[in-house]
Design a protein around this motif. Structure first.
Motif, PDB file in Angstrom:
ATOM      1  N   VAL A 146     -10.341  -3.924  -1.725  1.00  0.00           N
ATOM      2  CA  VAL A 146      -9.673  -4.894  -2.595  1.00  0.00           C
ATOM      3  C   VAL A 146      -8.230  -5.047  -2.132  1.00  0.00           C
ATOM      4  O   VAL A 146      -7.546  -4.056  -1.868  1.00  0.00           O
ATOM      5  CB  VAL A 146      -9.701  -4.435  -4.069  1.00  0.00           C
ATOM      6  CG1 VAL A 146      -8.983  -5.456  -4.952  1.00  0.00           C
ATOM      7  CG2 VAL A 146     -11.133  -4.251  -4.535  1.00  0.00           C
ATOM      8  N   LEU A 147      -7.775  -6.292  -2.026  1.00  0.00           N
ATOM      9  CA  LEU A 147      -6.388  -6.606  -1.696  1.00  0.00           C
ATOM     10  C   LEU A 147      -5.794  -7.425  -2.835  1.00  0.00           C
ATOM     11  O   LEU A 147      -6.353  -8.460  -3.216  1.00  0.00           O
ATOM     12  CB  LEU A 147      -6.305  -7.386  -0.381  1.00  0.00           C
ATOM     13  CG  LEU A 147      -4.925  -7.979  -0.043  1.00  0.00           C
ATOM     14  CD1 LEU A 147      -3.899  -6.878   0.182  1.00  0.00           C
ATOM     15  CD2 LEU A 147      -5.016  -8.897   1.171  1.00  0.00           C
ATOM     16  N   ARG A 148      -4.661  -6.966  -3.374  1.00  0.00           N
ATOM     17  CA  ARG A 148      -3.985  -7.688  -4.448  1.00  0.00           C
ATOM     18  C   ARG A 148      -2.607  -8.136  -3.965  1.00  0.00           C
ATOM     19  O   ARG A 148      -1.840  -7.335  -3.419  1.00  0.00           O
ATOM     20  CB  ARG A 148      -3.823  -6.820  -5.692  1.00  0.00           C
ATOM     21  CG  ARG A 148      -5.140  -6.373  -6.308  1.00  0.00           C
ATOM     22  CD  ARG A 148      -4.931  -5.823  -7.705  1.00  0.00           C
ATOM     23  NE  ARG A 148      -3.901  -4.798  -7.772  1.00  0.00           N
ATOM     24  CZ  ARG A 148      -3.551  -4.170  -8.889  1.00  0.00           C
ATOM     25  NH1 ARG A 148      -4.139  -4.482 -10.027  1.00  0.00           N
ATOM     26  NH2 ARG A 148      -2.617  -3.234  -8.870  1.00  0.00           N
ATOM     27  N   THR A 200      11.041 -10.437   1.065  1.00  0.00           N
ATOM     28  CA  THR A 200      10.663  -9.033   1.139  1.00  0.00           C
ATOM     29  C   THR A 200       9.252  -8.834   0.608  1.00  0.00           C
ATOM     30  O   THR A 200       8.885  -9.388  -0.431  1.00  0.00           O
ATOM     31  CB  THR A 200      11.638  -8.153   0.337  1.00  0.00           C
ATOM     32  OG1 THR A 200      12.963  -8.361   0.828  1.00  0.00           O
ATOM     33  CG2 THR A 200      11.279  -6.680   0.469  1.00  0.00           C
ATOM     34  N   ILE A 201       8.481  -8.020   1.322  1.00  0.00           N
ATOM     35  CA  ILE A 201       7.129  -7.627   0.916  1.00  0.00           C
ATOM     36  C   ILE A 201       7.111  -6.109   0.808  1.00  0.00           C
ATOM     37  O   ILE A 201       7.568  -5.398   1.715  1.00  0.00           O
ATOM     38  CB  ILE A 201       6.071  -8.096   1.933  1.00  0.00           C
ATOM     39  CG1 ILE A 201       6.164  -9.616   2.138  1.00  0.00           C
ATOM     40  CG2 ILE A 201       4.669  -7.701   1.487  1.00  0.00           C
ATOM     41  CD1 ILE A 201       5.229 -10.136   3.214  1.00  0.00           C
ATOM     42  N   THR A 202       6.597  -5.608  -0.307  1.00  0.00           N
ATOM     43  CA  THR A 202       6.504  -4.169  -0.516  1.00  0.00           C
ATOM     44  C   THR A 202       5.062  -3.784  -0.799  1.00  0.00           C
ATOM     45  O   THR A 202       4.310  -4.535  -1.419  1.00  0.00           O
ATOM     46  CB  THR A 202       7.382  -3.723  -1.707  1.00  0.00           C
ATOM     47  OG1 THR A 202       6.901  -4.340  -2.910  1.00  0.00           O
ATOM     48  CG2 THR A 202       8.827  -4.097  -1.472  1.00  0.00           C
ATOM     49  N   GLU A 203       4.709  -2.599  -0.352  1.00  0.00           N
ATOM     50  CA  GLU A 203       3.389  -2.053  -0.646  1.00  0.00           C
ATOM     51  C   GLU A 203       3.477  -1.232  -1.923  1.00  0.00           C
ATOM     52  O   GLU A 203       4.275  -0.303  -2.026  1.00  0.00           O
ATOM     53  CB  GLU A 203       2.909  -1.170   0.504  1.00  0.00           C
ATOM     54  CG  GLU A 203       1.524  -0.575   0.271  1.00  0.00           C
ATOM     55  CD  GLU A 203       1.089   0.340   1.388  1.00  0.00           C
ATOM     56  OE1 GLU A 203       0.018   0.977   1.265  1.00  0.00           O
ATOM     57  OE2 GLU A 203       1.840   0.425   2.387  1.00  0.00           O
ATOM     58  N   GLY A 204       2.674  -1.560  -2.920  1.00  0.00           N
ATOM     59  CA  GLY A 204       2.725  -0.880  -4.203  1.00  0.00           C
ATOM     60  C   GLY A 204       3.617  -1.632  -5.182  1.00  0.00           C
ATOM     61  O   GLY A 204       4.130  -2.726  -4.900  1.00  0.00           O
ATOM     62  N   CYS A 205       3.836  -1.042  -6.347  1.00  0.00           N
ATOM     63  CA  CYS A 205       4.649  -1.651  -7.382  1.00  0.00           C
ATOM     64  C   CYS A 205       6.060  -1.085  -7.329  1.00  0.00           C
ATOM     65  O   CYS A 205       6.396  -0.280  -6.465  1.00  0.00           O
ATOM     66  CB  CYS A 205       4.021  -1.426  -8.761  1.00  0.00           C
ATOM     67  SG  CYS A 205       3.947   0.310  -9.237  1.00  0.00           S
ATOM     68  N   SER A 206       6.890  -1.492  -8.287  1.00  0.00           N
ATOM     69  CA  SER A 206       8.293  -1.070  -8.290  1.00  0.00           C
ATOM     70  C   SER A 206       8.463   0.410  -8.605  1.00  0.00           C
ATOM     71  O   SER A 206       9.524   0.973  -8.361  1.00  0.00           O
ATOM     72  CB  SER A 206       9.070  -1.897  -9.322  1.00  0.00           C
ATOM     73  OG  SER A 206       8.522  -1.718 -10.616  1.00  0.00           O
ATOM     74  N   LYS A 239      -3.790   2.494  -9.785  1.00  0.00           N
ATOM     75  CA  LYS A 239      -3.990   3.122  -8.479  1.00  0.00           C
ATOM     76  C   LYS A 239      -5.480   3.375  -8.255  1.00  0.00           C
ATOM     77  O   LYS A 239      -6.150   3.985  -9.097  1.00  0.00           O
ATOM     78  CB  LYS A 239      -3.224   4.447  -8.398  1.00  0.00           C
ATOM     79  CG  LYS A 239      -1.712   4.315  -8.544  1.00  0.00           C
ATOM     80  CD  LYS A 239      -1.103   3.613  -7.361  1.00  0.00           C
ATOM     81  CE  LYS A 239       0.412   3.563  -7.460  1.00  0.00           C
ATOM     82  NZ  LYS A 239       1.022   2.824  -6.332  1.00  0.00           N
ATOM     83  N   ARG A 240      -5.957   2.903  -7.116  1.00  0.00           N
ATOM     84  CA  ARG A 240      -7.353   3.135  -6.724  1.00  0.00           C
ATOM     85  C   ARG A 240      -7.406   3.407  -5.231  1.00  0.00           C
ATOM     86  O   ARG A 240      -6.657   2.793  -4.460  1.00  0.00           O
ATOM     87  CB  ARG A 240      -8.228   1.925  -7.073  1.00  0.00           C
ATOM     88  CG  ARG A 240      -8.554   1.808  -8.559  1.00  0.00           C
ATOM     89  CD  ARG A 240      -9.100   0.451  -8.921  1.00  0.00           C
ATOM     90  NE  ARG A 240     -10.045  -0.075  -7.952  1.00  0.00           N
ATOM     91  CZ  ARG A 240     -10.536  -1.323  -8.003  1.00  0.00           C
ATOM     92  NH1 ARG A 240     -10.147  -2.145  -8.967  1.00  0.00           N
ATOM     93  NH2 ARG A 240     -11.377  -1.740  -7.091  1.00  0.00           N
ATOM     94  N   PRO A 241      -8.248   4.316  -4.790  1.00  0.00           N
ATOM     95  CA  PRO A 241      -8.309   4.617  -3.352  1.00  0.00           C
ATOM     96  C   PRO A 241      -8.842   3.470  -2.510  1.00  0.00           C
ATOM     97  O   PRO A 241      -8.598   3.430  -1.303  1.00  0.00           O
ATOM     98  CB  PRO A 241      -9.229   5.837  -3.283  1.00  0.00           C
ATOM     99  CG  PRO A 241     -10.036   5.777  -4.538  1.00  0.00           C
ATOM    100  CD  PRO A 241      -9.160   5.172  -5.584  1.00  0.00           C
ATOM    101  N   ASP A 242      -9.596   2.525  -3.127  1.00  0.00           N
ATOM    102  CA  ASP A 242     -10.189   1.411  -2.368  1.00  0.00           C
ATOM    103  C   ASP A 242      -9.388   0.129  -2.527  1.00  0.00           C
ATOM    104  O   ASP A 242      -9.914  -0.955  -2.248  1.00  0.00           O
ATOM    105  CB  ASP A 242     -11.631   1.176  -2.826  1.00  0.00           C
ATOM    106  CG  ASP A 242     -11.710   0.778  -4.291  1.00  0.00           C
ATOM    107  OD1 ASP A 242     -10.765   1.095  -5.043  1.00  0.00           O
ATOM    108  OD2 ASP A 242     -12.712   0.140  -4.683  1.00  0.00           O
TER     109      ASP A 242
END
Length: 412
Positions: A380-382, A329-335, A292-295
């Motif tokens: 940053v986009l992952r 399906t697309i989710t923001e963040g991990c599981s 987790k990072r704010p940027d």
């Protein structure tokens, strides 16, 4: 034949196939049902003490029906206590030394409705009371004696374990519970929340294997029967068995199979080392995914298993041509993150509309990226997906993402 047996509930017949056992169950159900109709008092009591003569047949019938409204002994005993008054005998006047004096005296009452609608109780003699509810004097005296000894609600003491077997039962149950607690549980593949009460064991295990493993390592005095182990496992734990993985890692499957069939101890140890190293790399990867990072913002995307339509139990559908419903399906963040309508986006289409290939995946990704609000502090986009080459891991998807990065991405 006893008429109470004939009037037993029909569901008792359906559960037992053996006729002898069926008769025993029927008799058990009918134990506390009325054996006959209530008996009208034949005494002529109509004094300030006993008022048996004032009772009407309607009142007797209502009291009898209310008493047998329940076939449970404890509930009937509560009614006996409710309509009796008792206390210790204050004066003992034995006739001789052989005479056993009474320990308590009892008064019996029957509910009697007033003309104004209120309900009162009239005192009756013992013979009238016992004739109305059709119980023996010894049962009434036993209920009263037990209540005077232990002033608590009546309970059923029959059945269950004997005192000399309770200690062994508890010891064996604790041993089984301790064994089950040592098992390594897994998280569900599709429900990975740590707050979930449901846990899962490996797919190659079952209760029969666990029972065999327990008795193999348990002491002789702690070994149990299969039904004992089943009952403890199903009542004391909320554990299930996982399904065999259908999208497992090829390296994990290869190493597991080679270790299973390798006979040389040195080669087997080397394969074990490779497997441990592979697992450490896997854990390190998921640690990076959970970072987790704010940027930084992370998107995970994947296609669900094809859903055949229509989904009906008719066997003819197995041989029929069904339409597939695709769900990307697309989710923001991990599981491990919270999933809700603000962090989950689903793209669905039918098989007759489009295929399920890299063009559709790329279009959905570009649509999501163009409609997502990137704040100024995000740099940053992952994008994370599995290694399916026909959908995610190919040059078309990489090219589409590069095009968005050059032409539509924020300056940050």
């Amino acid at each position: 034949m006893n008429p109470a047996v004939v009037q037993s509930p029909l569901h008792a017949r359906k559960k037992v196939g053996n006729p002898d056992e069926w008769k025993r169950n029927i008799a058990k159900v009918a134990r506390y049902k009325p054996k006959s109709l209530p008996r009208f008092p034949v005494c002529e009591h109509n004094t300030n003490g006993f008022q048996c003569r004032t009772l009407r047949m309607r009142d007797i019938k209502n009291f009898h029906n209310n008493f047998y409204a329940s076939n449970t002994k404890t509930e009937q005993d509560v009614l006996i206590l409710k309509f009796t008054k008792f206390g210790p005998v204050k004066r003992h006047r034995p006739k001789n030394d052989k005479h056993v004096s009474k320990k308590f005296h009892t008064k019996y009452y029957v509910p009697f409705p007033h003309d104004n609608g209120t309900l009162k109780s009239v005192q009756v003699c013992q013979a009238a009371f016992l004739g109305i509810i059709q119980v023996s004097r010894s049962r009434v005296e036993t209920v009263i004696r037990n209540f005077m000894r232990y002033p608590e609600s009546p309970k059923e003491n029959r059945g269950g374990l004997r005192e000399n077997r309770k200690a062994a039962y508890v010891r064996k149950q604790e041993a089984v519970i301790k064994f089950i607690q040592t098992l390594t549980v897994q998280e569900s593949h599709y429900c990975r929340s740590k707050t979930s009460e449901r846990k899962y064991l490996a797919a190659d295990l079952n209760i029969r294997k666990l029972y065999w493993l327990y008795n193999r390592q348990a002491d002789t005095h702690n070994q149990v029967k299969k039904t004992f182990f089943y009952k403890t496992f199903n009542t004391k734990f909320n554990i299930g068995f996982g399904r065999p993985a259908t999208d497992a890692c090829s390296t994990c499957i290869e190493l597991k199979s080679r270790i299973k069939h390798e006979k040389d101890p040195e080669k087997k140890a080397a394969l074990e080392s490779q497997k441990q190293l592979h697992r450490k790399r896997l854990n390190a990867f998921f640690e990076l995914v959970r970072e987790k990072r704010p940027d930084m913002v992370t998107f995970c995307f994947d296609c669900e298993k094809n859903l055949p339509l229509p989904k009906i139990p008719d066997s003819i559908t197995y041989y029929s041509r069904q339409l597939y419903l695709y769900n990307f399906t697309i989710t923001e963040g991990c599981s491990k993150d919270v999933l809700n309508k603000e962090t989950v986006w689903c793209y669905t289409w039918m098989e007759d509309e489009f295929q399920k290939g890299f063009n559709e995946i790329s279009s959905a990704l570009i649509h999501r990226l163009q409609n997502f609000t990137f704040t100024r502090h995000i740099k940053v986009l992952r994008l994370i997906a599995d290694g399916c080459p026909g959908q995610n891991k190919n040059s078309i998807v990489i090219t589409a993402i590069s095009m968005w990065l050059l032409n539509h991405a924020p300056q940050t």
